[in-house]
Design a protein around this motif. Structure first.
Motif, PDB file in Angstrom:
ATOM      1  N   LEU A   1     -90.992-147.039 -42.084  1.00 20.17           N
ATOM      2  CA  LEU A   1     -89.601-146.988 -41.184  1.00 20.17           C
ATOM      3  C   LEU A   1     -89.007-148.425 -41.074  1.00 20.17           C
ATOM      4  O   LEU A   1     -87.933-148.782 -41.370  1.00 20.17           O
ATOM      5  CB  LEU A   1     -89.926-146.337 -39.964  1.00 20.17           C
TER       6      LEU A   1
ATOM      7  N   GLU B   1     -85.459-149.720 -42.467  1.00 18.42           N
ATOM      8  CA  GLU B   1     -84.725-150.407 -41.608  1.00 18.42           C
ATOM      9  C   GLU B   1     -83.910-151.869 -42.014  1.00 18.42           C
ATOM     10  O   GLU B   1     -82.867-152.059 -41.866  1.00 18.42           O
ATOM     11  CB  GLU B   1     -84.951-150.160 -40.164  1.00 18.42           C
TER      12      GLU B   1
ATOM     13  N   ARG C   1     -90.777-136.883 -38.449  1.00 15.12           N
ATOM     14  CA  ARG C   1     -90.256-136.615 -37.087  1.00 15.12           C
ATOM     15  C   ARG C   1     -89.488-137.982 -36.564  1.00 15.12           C
ATOM     16  O   ARG C   1     -88.477-138.026 -36.111  1.00 15.12           O
ATOM     17  CB  ARG C   1     -91.343-136.436 -36.009  1.00 15.12           C
ATOM     18  N   ASN C   2     -90.177-139.157 -36.960  1.00 17.03           N
ATOM     19  CA  ASN C   2     -89.509-140.160 -36.727  1.00 17.03           C
ATOM     20  C   ASN C   2     -88.592-140.982 -37.765  1.00 17.03           C
ATOM     21  O   ASN C   2     -88.177-142.172 -37.589  1.00 17.03           O
ATOM     22  CB  ASN C   2     -90.457-141.702 -36.392  1.00 17.03           C
ATOM     23  N   ARG C   3     -88.064-140.191 -38.843  1.00 22.25           N
ATOM     24  CA  ARG C   3     -87.325-140.963 -39.940  1.00 22.25           C
ATOM     25  C   ARG C   3     -86.136-141.253 -39.490  1.00 22.25           C
ATOM     26  O   ARG C   3     -85.362-142.161 -40.207  1.00 22.25           O
ATOM     27  CB  ARG C   3     -87.375-139.879 -41.095  1.00 22.25           C
ATOM     28  N   ARG C   4     -85.577-140.806 -38.608  1.00 19.42           N
ATOM     29  CA  ARG C   4     -84.009-141.210 -37.742  1.00 19.42           C
ATOM     30  C   ARG C   4     -83.142-140.907 -39.004  1.00 19.42           C
ATOM     31  O   ARG C   4     -82.142-141.847 -39.097  1.00 19.42           O
ATOM     32  CB  ARG C   4     -84.147-142.699 -37.453  1.00 19.42           C
TER      33      ARG C   4
ATOM     34  N   ILE D   1     -82.913-141.819 -42.030  1.00 20.41           N
ATOM     35  CA  ILE D   1     -82.466-143.043 -42.834  1.00 20.41           C
ATOM     36  C   ILE D   1     -82.672-142.509 -44.357  1.00 20.41           C
ATOM     37  O   ILE D   1     -83.669-141.769 -44.809  1.00 20.41           O
ATOM     38  CB  ILE D   1     -83.614-144.142 -42.723  1.00 20.41           C
TER      39      ILE D   1
END
Ligand code: SAM
Length: 250
Positions: free
Chosen positions: A58, A62, A82-85, A87
């Motif tokens: 991640l 970013e 779940r944390n991929r936002r 992207i």
């Protein structure tokens, strides 16, 4: 390699206990180290293998790298997703790294935070071979790990590692090193407001010389050795990061 053990060890409880003590600052600093060691640029194609719950995938995505994170533990990949936002330049794949990946041509690949040693030496050579096959000729592979010299210095001081999580949970580790097999049999005990428990692991711990030899075996030629995930040269008493280049076949 006992993949059932791996799935069971790297579970929701692992995330609570270990991810809980890894700060965002530490992950960003490690991502800086990887970025600099592998000379990444926005749009470099990077393989994070294994990626765990994707903290470094991640951070690098970013910064603009095109990242694929791979891990065999379902709970880790689920947390990473779940944390991929949302992207777009970041994808995850649930896969055993001892077998070839469905894609290649990466500019760089990395295996960090003590991600080898969960099976036999042959298993680890297979993992390194997968990373080597995934990068393009001339591409870079980074391996960062604890190593035997460092562990021996630590254990000879008679230290019993312990950690306290923000919620007050106390974790104590009892490591036992088997010098003949070259493996550490270790147990973690924890107790706190969310309950108590125990996890055990057997982890193969290599010398830096052995790691370099294993990388060489799969066509990865060492370029430089560093003090952990930094561009500083390797120093006794520090973790080790090895940067290697995939040999170009004549
Ligand atoms: C200590 S964690 C580190 C993860 C990540 N590199 C990080 O820095 O957060 C080690 C990870 O290796 C994964 N792993 C171990 N052997 C593997 C294999 N053969 N194939 C895929 N993943 C593996 C485990 O599932 C676990 O998530």
């Amino acid at each position: 390699m006992d993949t059932n053990w791996l799935q069971g060890f790297f579970d929701r409880e692992y995330l609570r206990l270990w991810a809980g003590s890894l700060t965002a600052e530490r992950t960003q600093k490690e991502a800086d180290g990887i970025w600099n060691l592998l000379k990444l640029r926005p749009s470099s194609r990077v393989l994070d293998a294994p990626c765990g719950y994707g903290r470094l995938s991640l951070a690098l995505a970013e910064r603009g790298a095109i990242v694929v994170g791979v891990d065999l533990a379902s709970d880790m990949i689920a947390e990473a997703e779940r944390n991929r936002r949302g992207i777009e330049n970041l994808r995850y794949l649930e896969h055993d790294l001892r077998t070839e990946l469905p894609e290649d041509g990466f500019d760089a690949a990395f295996n960090v935070f003590t991600s080898l040693g969960y099976g036999t030496e042959e298993d680890d050579v297979k993992v390194l071979r997968t990373l080597a096959a995934a990068v393009r000729p001339g591409g870079k592979v980074l391996v960062e790990s604890n190593h035997r010299d460092l562990l021996m210095a630590y254990l000879s001081r008679g230290n019993k590692p312990s950690d306290r999580l923000p919620d007050g949970t106390l974790i104590i580790e009892e490591p036992n090193f088997d010098s003949v097999k070259g493996v550490m049999n270790t147990a973690w005990y924890w107790s706190g407001p969310s309950g108590s428990g125990k996890k055990t692991a057997t982890l193969r711990v290599y010398t830096i010389t052995e790691l370099v030899r294993m990388m060489d075996k799969v066509g990865l030629r060492l370029i430089s050795a560093h003090a952990g995930l930094s561009t500083e040269p390797f120093e006794i008493g520090k973790r080790c990061a090895l940067v290697a280049e995939k040999l170009v076949m004549e």
